[in-house]
Scaffold this motif. Structure first.
Motif, PDB file in Angstrom:
ATOM      1  N   SER A  34      35.416  60.168  49.382  1.00 26.34           N
ATOM      2  CA  SER A  34      35.104  59.815  50.769  1.00 26.34           C
ATOM      3  C   SER A  34      35.698  58.454  51.132  1.00 26.34           C
ATOM      4  O   SER A  34      36.220  58.268  52.235  1.00 26.34           O
ATOM      5  CB  SER A  34      33.587  59.793  50.976  1.00 26.34           C
ATOM      6  N   LEU A  35      35.610  57.497  50.200  1.00 25.19           N
ATOM      7  CA  LEU A  35      36.172  56.169  50.452  1.00 25.19           C
ATOM      8  C   LEU A  35      37.685  56.236  50.633  1.00 25.19           C
ATOM      9  O   LEU A  35      38.248  55.566  51.506  1.00 25.19           O
ATOM     10  CB  LEU A  35      35.817  55.237  49.290  1.00 25.19           C
ATOM     11  N   ILE A  36      38.362  57.057  49.819  1.00 26.00           N
ATOM     12  CA  ILE A  36      39.819  57.185  49.928  1.00 26.00           C
ATOM     13  C   ILE A  36      40.205  57.765  51.284  1.00 26.00           C
ATOM     14  O   ILE A  36      41.088  57.246  51.978  1.00 26.00           O
ATOM     15  CB  ILE A  36      40.357  58.066  48.778  1.00 26.00           C
ATOM     16  N   VAL A  37      39.520  58.848  51.684  1.00 25.78           N
ATOM     17  CA  VAL A  37      39.842  59.486  52.967  1.00 25.78           C
ATOM     18  C   VAL A  37      39.596  58.522  54.126  1.00 25.78           C
ATOM     19  O   VAL A  37      40.432  58.386  55.033  1.00 25.78           O
ATOM     20  CB  VAL A  37      39.004  60.770  53.141  1.00 25.78           C
ATOM     21  N   PHE A  38      38.461  57.831  54.098  1.00 24.71           N
ATOM     22  CA  PHE A  38      38.139  56.890  55.179  1.00 24.71           C
ATOM     23  C   PHE A  38      39.164  55.750  55.237  1.00 24.71           C
ATOM     24  O   PHE A  38      39.623  55.368  56.322  1.00 24.71           O
ATOM     25  CB  PHE A  38      36.738  56.329  54.969  1.00 24.71           C
ATOM     26  N   SER A  39      39.515  55.180  54.078  1.00 27.96           N
ATOM     27  CA  SER A  39      40.441  54.045  54.053  1.00 27.96           C
ATOM     28  C   SER A  39      41.814  54.441  54.573  1.00 27.96           C
ATOM     29  O   SER A  39      42.434  53.695  55.342  1.00 27.96           O
ATOM     30  CB  SER A  39      40.549  53.488  52.629  1.00 27.96           C
TER      31      SER A  39
END
Length: 435
Positions: A34-39
């Protein structure tokens, strides 16, 4: 406990530990994804807004990676392209290699730290679960000892009646048999019930308070998200207002979660605490300068009666004083003076005062000020925000330093909160004994 019983208990703990660790690993991977997609999405948004006067969601976008070579070679040659739709379409291409390489390194570091922590929990988890299962093992052993004894029929009827009359919903419910031969079983059951009631009470209070605090920001975020979904996509005013509100409420939720994690680590004994000799005068100088720079609505004064030293964790103690200063600023009208003072109390111990000219605290609320999630009616009606956890964190920190609070307040006059700390030698010896 026999060897067979120990083996059986260890086997159960290992299975539970394996189950929990797999769940934890899945949560870690899901959070990282989720952090990768958001960033990546956020970086693309920033890249677009830098090059387009009026940003819109309706654009053709593509992300291209390099071919051949290592993984980092592919990232290094990455490009991001987007095309504005319309009569005169315009295409923009942005070099994305530097961002992806830097972000990949950071994620590898984060993932490595997470996996190390996960492996440590895998190793220590079985022993921790066995500690939690110990009361159940005690009951099993007591029951086994009881079954090995020769009881007459009346004893079994007395035990059955006593168990039937236990009301699990009553906090002070106890098993009372009145038979010396069953005293061991009675004590084991009552000890377990006491722990269960206390744990249940804490969980209910935490869920009620945390859900109450999280309900408002979640409702605001949902409201603005629905408004964006309905008609805010093409309305720049609604879009900007929604983004600002969502960011504000997200920051509030982040602060609340960080405070909850701080207290949870403290309750579990996992909060790092590193005391050292520090100058309280220097620390208050820093806080005074920071407060004047951050808050221009209130005048701040600093008075140093004595150059006191303390054996304390500098970061934690500064955090506790900052919490008191922030509270003073919240509840003091604009232009009201906030005074910091360093002195020695009647016993010659270091004392830090934070005095405001705010709304004050009612006498009935003073005793509850440092309880988690507690906020007085005056604090709630002032619409200053906050979660009601700041003073709880400050109290935990001061307790770790073997100190205590003193509160003097009058409604509509102001409040003085004092932190009394032990002398440096006393605190140092106490820390050595604890270690």
């Amino acid at each position: 406990m026999s060897r067979a019983e120990k083996t059986r208990s260890t086997s159960i703990a290992q299975r539970l530990n394996r189950h929990f660790r797999l769940q934890q690993l899945g949560g870690i991977l899901a959070a990282d994804l989720s952090l990768i997609v958001f960033s990546v999405c956020f970086w693309c948004y920033l890249a677009e807004t830098e090059r387009v006067a009026e940003w819109t969601l309706w654009m053709d976008r593509s992300l291209t990676f390099g071919s051949g070579g290592t993984f980092f070679d592919m990232l290094r040659d990455a490009t991001y392209s987007f095309t504005l739709r319309g009569v005169n379409p315009a295409t923009f291409t942005v070099e994305a290699g530097r961002f992806f390489c830097t972000f990949a390194v950071l994620m590898l570091i984060v993932l490595t730290g997470q996996l190390i922590g996960w492996l440590c929990k895998c190793v220590s988890g079985t022993a921790e679960i066995r500690r939690y299962l110990k009361p159940i093992d005690d009951i099993a052993q007591a029951a086994e000892r009881a079954s090995a004894q020769q009881f007459d029929e009346s004893k079994f009827r007395d035990l059955e009646d006593a168990i039937d009359h236990i009301n699990a919903a009553t906090p002070d419910a106890k098993l009372s048999i009145g038979d010396a031969e069953l005293a061991g079983l009675e004590a084991a059951v009552n000890n377990l019930m006491k722990r269960m009631h206390e744990s249940y009470r804490q969980q209910v209070r935490f869920v009620d308070d945390a859900s109450h605090e999280l309900r408002t920001p979640i409702a605001v975020i949902q409201g603005y998200a629905n408004m964006l979904d309905r008609w805010g996509k093409d309305d720049e005013t609604v879009l900007n207002e929604s983004i600002a509100a969502i960011k504000t409420e997200s920051d509030h939720m982040k602060t609340l979660v960080e405070q909850l994690l701080f207290l949870a680590r403290g309750d579990m004994g996992r909060q790092q605490f590193h005391p050292e000799p520090i100058s309280l005068a220097d620390m208050l100088h820093e806080i005074h300068e920071e407060s004047e720079m951050i808050d221009e609505k209130h005048p701040y004064t600093l008075k140093l009666d004595a150059p006191c030293m303390a054996f304390a964790d500098p970061a934690m103690l500064k955090q506790a004083v900052r919490i008191l200063v922030d509270n003073a600023a919240k509840y003091t009208p604009e232009g009201g003076r906030i005074a910091l003072r360093l002195r020695q109390d009647e016993a010659g111990n270091p004392c830090i005062d934070v005095q405001d000219a705010g709304i004050g605290v009612a006498e009935k609320d003073v005793a509850h000020m440092f309880e988690r999630f507690y906020r007085s009616d005056a604090a709630r009606s002032s619409q200053t925000g906050g979660s009601g956890l700041g003073l709880s964190i400050a109290k935990w920190i001061v307790d770790q330093h073997k100190g205590y609070f003193e509160v003097v307040s009058a409604e509509d006059v102001g409040t003085r909160v004092s932190i009394h700390l032990p002398q440096e030698e006393t605190q140092r010896s106490a820390s050595v004994k604890t270690a």
